[in-house]
Scaffold this motif. Structure first.
Motif, PDB file in Angstrom:
ATOM      1  N   GLY A 114       0.783  -1.410  -0.085  1.00 37.98           N
ATOM      2  CA  GLY A 114      -0.144  -0.040  -0.195  1.00 37.98           C
ATOM      3  C   GLY A 114       0.889   1.237  -0.008  1.00 37.98           C
ATOM      4  O   GLY A 114       0.187   2.341  -0.282  1.00 37.98           O
ATOM      5  N   GLN A 163     -12.716  -5.939   3.184  1.00 34.40           N
ATOM      6  CA  GLN A 163     -13.646  -5.191   2.215  1.00 34.40           C
ATOM      7  C   GLN A 163     -14.334  -6.074   1.401  1.00 34.40           C
ATOM      8  O   GLN A 163     -15.053  -5.903   0.592  1.00 34.40           O
ATOM      9  CB  GLN A 163     -13.225  -4.313   1.543  1.00 34.40           C
ATOM     10  CG  GLN A 163     -12.468  -3.089   2.537  1.00 34.40           C
ATOM     11  CD  GLN A 163     -11.586  -2.126   1.749  1.00 34.40           C
ATOM     12  OE1 GLN A 163     -11.640  -2.182   0.268  1.00 34.40           O
ATOM     13  NE2 GLN A 163     -11.077  -1.389   2.376  1.00 34.40           N
ATOM     14  N   TRP A 213      -2.478  -3.565   6.098  1.00 37.45           N
ATOM     15  CA  TRP A 213      -2.936  -3.008   4.793  1.00 37.45           C
ATOM     16  C   TRP A 213      -3.563  -4.428   3.990  1.00 37.45           C
ATOM     17  O   TRP A 213      -4.947  -4.118   3.715  1.00 37.45           O
ATOM     18  CB  TRP A 213      -1.976  -2.894   3.860  1.00 37.45           C
ATOM     19  CG  TRP A 213      -2.403  -2.080   2.525  1.00 37.45           C
ATOM     20  CD1 TRP A 213      -2.967  -0.883   2.279  1.00 37.45           C
ATOM     21  CD2 TRP A 213      -2.847  -2.965   1.276  1.00 37.45           C
ATOM     22  NE1 TRP A 213      -3.329  -0.878   0.954  1.00 37.45           N
ATOM     23  CE2 TRP A 213      -3.201  -2.095   0.470  1.00 37.45           C
ATOM     24  CE3 TRP A 213      -2.694  -4.135   1.127  1.00 37.45           C
ATOM     25  CZ2 TRP A 213      -3.658  -2.563  -0.797  1.00 37.45           C
ATOM     26  CZ3 TRP A 213      -3.027  -4.708  -0.052  1.00 37.45           C
ATOM     27  CH2 TRP A 213      -3.633  -3.914  -1.104  1.00 37.45           C
ATOM     28  N   PRO A 242      -4.624  -3.458  -5.204  1.00 43.05           N
ATOM     29  CA  PRO A 242      -5.967  -3.663  -5.143  1.00 43.05           C
ATOM     30  C   PRO A 242      -6.555  -4.586  -6.266  1.00 43.05           C
ATOM     31  O   PRO A 242      -7.125  -5.501  -6.331  1.00 43.05           O
ATOM     32  CB  PRO A 242      -6.718  -2.613  -4.821  1.00 43.05           C
ATOM     33  CG  PRO A 242      -5.892  -1.759  -4.144  1.00 43.05           C
ATOM     34  CD  PRO A 242      -4.592  -2.032  -4.737  1.00 43.05           C
ATOM     35  N   LEU A 248      -4.970  -8.028  -6.391  1.00 47.26           N
ATOM     36  CA  LEU A 248      -5.560  -9.191  -5.561  1.00 47.26           C
ATOM     37  C   LEU A 248      -7.064  -9.387  -6.141  1.00 47.26           C
ATOM     38  O   LEU A 248      -7.452 -10.381  -5.935  1.00 47.26           O
ATOM     39  CB  LEU A 248      -5.613  -8.448  -4.274  1.00 47.26           C
ATOM     40  CG  LEU A 248      -4.096  -8.251  -3.514  1.00 47.26           C
ATOM     41  CD1 LEU A 248      -4.419  -7.597  -2.322  1.00 47.26           C
ATOM     42  CD2 LEU A 248      -3.905  -9.600  -3.344  1.00 47.26           C
ATOM     43  N   THR A 249      -7.625  -8.464  -6.640  1.00 42.83           N
ATOM     44  CA  THR A 249      -9.112  -8.272  -7.326  1.00 42.83           C
ATOM     45  C   THR A 249      -9.134  -9.627  -8.379  1.00 42.83           C
ATOM     46  O   THR A 249      -9.828 -10.611  -8.493  1.00 42.83           O
ATOM     47  CB  THR A 249      -9.780  -7.085  -7.410  1.00 42.83           C
ATOM     48  OG1 THR A 249      -9.889  -6.312  -6.405  1.00 42.83           O
ATOM     49  CG2 THR A 249     -11.202  -7.446  -8.375  1.00 42.83           C
ATOM     50  N   TRP A 305      -7.836  -4.819   3.339  1.00 43.04           N
ATOM     51  CA  TRP A 305      -8.151  -4.964   1.845  1.00 43.04           C
ATOM     52  C   TRP A 305      -9.193  -6.175   2.135  1.00 43.04           C
ATOM     53  O   TRP A 305     -10.346  -6.285   1.420  1.00 43.04           O
ATOM     54  CB  TRP A 305      -7.073  -5.239   0.992  1.00 43.04           C
ATOM     55  CG  TRP A 305      -7.697  -5.263  -0.287  1.00 43.04           C
ATOM     56  CD1 TRP A 305      -7.806  -4.397  -1.192  1.00 43.04           C
ATOM     57  CD2 TRP A 305      -7.998  -6.549  -0.814  1.00 43.04           C
ATOM     58  NE1 TRP A 305      -8.227  -5.003  -2.360  1.00 43.04           N
ATOM     59  CE2 TRP A 305      -8.487  -6.427  -2.319  1.00 43.04           C
ATOM     60  CE3 TRP A 305      -7.699  -7.914  -0.479  1.00 43.04           C
ATOM     61  CZ2 TRP A 305      -8.847  -7.116  -3.100  1.00 43.04           C
ATOM     62  CZ3 TRP A 305      -8.202  -9.060  -1.519  1.00 43.04           C
ATOM     63  CH2 TRP A 305      -8.882  -8.609  -2.785  1.00 43.04           C
ATOM     64  N   ASP A 342      -0.352  -1.440  -8.158  1.00 38.15           N
ATOM     65  CA  ASP A 342      -2.049  -1.395  -7.980  1.00 38.15           C
ATOM     66  C   ASP A 342      -2.319  -2.780  -7.548  1.00 38.15           C
ATOM     67  O   ASP A 342      -2.973  -3.498  -8.170  1.00 38.15           O
ATOM     68  CB  ASP A 342      -2.788  -1.202  -9.287  1.00 38.15           C
ATOM     69  CG  ASP A 342      -4.184  -0.986  -9.396  1.00 38.15           C
ATOM     70  OD1 ASP A 342      -4.677  -1.244  -8.036  1.00 38.15           O
ATOM     71  OD2 ASP A 342      -4.981  -0.502 -10.278  1.00 38.15           O
TER      72      ASP A 342
END
Length: 286
Positions: A228, A285, A278, A235, A238-239, A282, A233
């Motif tokens: 983080g 969420q 961090w 996020p 990981l997405t 994440w 990027d």
């Protein structure tokens, strides 16, 4: 992502197999600081640094570890050494072999050119090792790594196209080598067998990639950042992995070089804690 998928690695505490890689902390300190953060799984680090019994004493699961092997030399058989490592792993209950296509040189600041015969040998041995590992209940993953035979985008593609071995998606080494790790995660998630999570200073990464500084010097100067805190990027990456139902380990691995023994409670501990915070935020969420 489940908390049980999150692991650590001794290199985040500056413990490395490369001769002369800074001050080396003791296994006891590294494990005590891991446990203090609530981390319950770890890679082994350098051969013998965190043996299975010591991990078990601290209640830490053995994930597996990094095994550099010379795979491109047709006259060198890497299988006996790899088999010995696999035997150590299975004895400790570890199920992940993180393989690197080593150059045969110390360190990661230079690498040789490899000819067609060398590539044929390398790809064949990747499949041999993947099969051997599978027969022992271990997942093998090839780690694209700065200063190894498989570093840049063309080499990564050559491995994906020419072998069946899984991929260790190391976000930092891929970026330094010139591969976009987010794009790779999106299009090749099915080959990802293991993940090393790093965040990176993109300017410092470019300096290594362009030959303006060496890898070790860049790490010493702060190439890697807590998760983080860099330019990746994460996020999005990981997405992409979660969308593909990735179920393996997420290993927090911020390569570090120490000049001396930090005072108690100081040193790499704060960066590992920041990365863990961090990552858990994440994951919450999802």
């Amino acid at each position: 992502m489940r908390r049980e998928q999150i692991a650590a690695a001794p290199i985040s505490w500056g413990v490395c197999e490369v001769p002369g890689w800074g001050h080396q902390l003791t296994p006891e300190r590294v494990l005590a600081e891991m446990a203090g953060l609530g981390v319950t799984a770890s890679e082994f680090g350098p051969d013998g640094f965190l043996p299975g019994p010591l991990l078990a004493v601290h209640g830490v699961t053995a994930v597996g570890g990094f095994v550099p092997a010379v795979l491109h030399d047709p006259d060198h058989d890497p299988l006996p050494d790899v088999r010995a490592a696999l035997d150590r792993f299975t004895t400790a209950g570890a199920r992940t072999l993180v393989l690197a296509a080593a150059t045969g040189r110390d360190g990661y600041d230079g690498r040789p050119d490899v000819d067609a015969a060398g590539w044929r040998a390398l790809l064949a041995r990747l499949d041999e090792i993947a099969g051997l590992a599978e027969s022992l209940g271990v997942t093998a993953a090839l780690h694209p790594h700065v200063g190894t035979v498989v570093e840049g985008p063309q080499e990564v593609e050559r491995v994906l196209d020419g072998s069946r071995i899984g991929l260790c998606l190391d976000t930092g080494h891929l970026l330094v080598g010139g591969t976009d790790p987010v794009a790779l995660a999106r299009r090749a998630a099915g080959r990802v067998a293991h993940v090393h999570l790093k965040d990176v200073d993109a300017t410092a990464a470019a300096a290594v990639r362009e030959g303006r500084t060496g890898y070790t010097a860049a790490v010493t100067a702060g190439l890697y950042r807590p998760l983080g805190g860099g330019d990746l990027d994460l996020p999005a990456l990981l997405t992409a992995l979660e969308a593909a139902d990735y179920g393996g380990w997420y290993v927090m691995e911020q390569d570090t070089v120490l000049a001396a023994e930090p005072a108690p409670g100081e040193g790499p501990l704060a960066d590992v804690a920041a990365s863990l915070d961090w990552l858990l935020e994440w994951a919450a969420q999802l």
